[in-house]
Design a protein around this motif. Sequence first.
Motif, mmCIF file in Angstrom:
data_model
loop_
_atom_site.group_PDB
_atom_site.id
_atom_site.type_symbol
_atom_site.label_atom_id
_atom_site.label_comp_id
_atom_site.label_asym_id
_atom_site.label_seq_id
_atom_site.Cartn_x
_atom_site.Cartn_y
_atom_site.Cartn_z
ATOM 1 N N ALA A 178 -9.841 -7.967 5.662
ATOM 2 C CA ALA A 178 -8.424 -7.596 5.687
ATOM 3 C C ALA A 178 -7.593 -8.594 4.885
ATOM 4 N N ALA A 179 -7.884 -9.886 5.048
ATOM 5 C CA ALA A 179 -7.163 -10.916 4.304
ATOM 6 C C ALA A 179 -7.448 -10.805 2.807
ATOM 7 N N THR A 180 -8.693 -10.478 2.463
ATOM 8 C CA THR A 180 -9.069 -10.311 1.050
ATOM 9 C C THR A 180 -8.303 -9.162 0.412
ATOM 10 N N MET A 181 -8.257 -8.026 1.113
ATOM 11 C CA MET A 181 -7.538 -6.862 0.594
ATOM 12 C C MET A 181 -6.051 -7.177 0.439
ATOM 13 N N LEU A 182 -5.459 -7.776 1.475
ATOM 14 C CA LEU A 182 -4.031 -8.082 1.449
ATOM 15 C C LEU A 182 -3.703 -9.074 0.337
ATOM 16 N N GLY A 183 -4.496 -10.145 0.248
ATOM 17 C CA GLY A 183 -4.228 -11.182 -0.733
ATOM 18 C C GLY A 183 -4.361 -10.698 -2.161
ATOM 19 N N ASN B 42 -12.295 -8.894 -7.398
ATOM 20 C CA ASN B 42 -12.569 -9.297 -6.018
ATOM 21 C C ASN B 42 -12.523 -8.110 -5.065
ATOM 22 N N LEU B 43 -11.573 -7.213 -5.288
ATOM 23 C CA LEU B 43 -11.460 -6.017 -4.445
ATOM 24 C C LEU B 43 -12.698 -5.135 -4.583
ATOM 25 N N PHE C 164 -20.916 -16.369 1.295
ATOM 26 C CA PHE C 164 -19.844 -17.228 0.794
ATOM 27 C C PHE C 164 -19.278 -16.700 -0.510
ATOM 28 N N TYR C 165 -20.148 -16.390 -1.505
ATOM 29 C CA TYR C 165 -19.590 -16.011 -2.802
ATOM 30 C C TYR C 165 -19.229 -14.535 -2.900
ATOM 31 N N PRO D 173 -13.911 -14.184 -2.465
ATOM 32 C CA PRO D 173 -12.825 -13.278 -2.859
ATOM 33 C C PRO D 173 -11.563 -13.424 -2.015
ATOM 34 N N MET D 174 -11.704 -13.903 -0.775
ATOM 35 C CA MET D 174 -10.530 -14.163 0.055
ATOM 36 C C MET D 174 -9.840 -15.462 -0.379
#
Length: 313
Positions: A36-41, A70-71, A276-277, A282-283
């Motif tokens: 969720a943080a990855t998508m938002l960021g 990243n997405l 991790f990668y 991506p986050m």
Amino acid sequence: MGQRNETEVWEFMLMGFSNHPRLEPILFIFFFLIYAATMLGNIGIIVLATADPHLHTPMYFFLKHLAFLNLCYTTAVVPKMLFNLISSRKTISYHLCITQTYISLFMGATECILLTVMAFDRYIAVCHPLRYTIIMNHQVCMRIAAASWTISFFSTVVPLFLTLPSLCGPYIINHVFCEAPVLLHMICTDTSLNELLMLLGAAGTQMLPFILILVSYGCIINAVIKIRTTSGRQKAFSTCSSHLTVVTIYYGTGMFMYMRPKSLYSPENDKLISVFYAVINPMLNPIIYSFRNKEVKESLMKVFGRNALAKVQ
């Protein structure tokens, strides 16, 4: 589970973290929050860099590409991983497994090239500031971005498609998602050629860009040393610190995963490195690379300021 005939889809057992069943509910929540943080960021980076004219610079142009990358990467991996964490039947179809492998190679190579392009961008900004807007104009950035994606595709997806042989049972993948080093254990024939091709591919898409990054920063350091004022040096280094952090994290884990012989693989360690990668990095990228920057903070303040004013009115 296996292949019943040549036309049917294979299905693999994807072990993931099944050897730690008590941790799976906790890991589900943990990875869900990270996703969720990855998508938002990353969506936030794309929206801000597109909407705010002050962020229409080469650095943020390439950051948008990195955020989109990243997405794609995390979406190819995390949803299936989350589903398997709460499912008693931890499987992945052959086609999704191969798709994850293609995407992980493609996105990994593209990120290496984009990080190299960003290092070149920082080199021009520090060493040739007066010519920066001329050299890194919009048309040049568009061509560099298109070349980055195209080169990555033809150096990863195409060779894998042409050389991937048949896979043998047992169809059990002791990993969190499908990627090239994991599939080497399932190839029926001798894997020497595949390992060599993967090493050559990693050298071309990881080592060569890494060397170019080192050369760029060598020139940057040389230019910074010649700056007489302390504030000028600090300003020059601050423009590069975020990029250096991302490069260190990404290349450190990527080289360890893809540039070592098959005999050095360790399932448990490889899971942690891959998580991790492919999941955490991506986050971190939006946080490390953008939200620390003054321009992004000012853009966020403008957006929230307008919203607050609209509510008051």
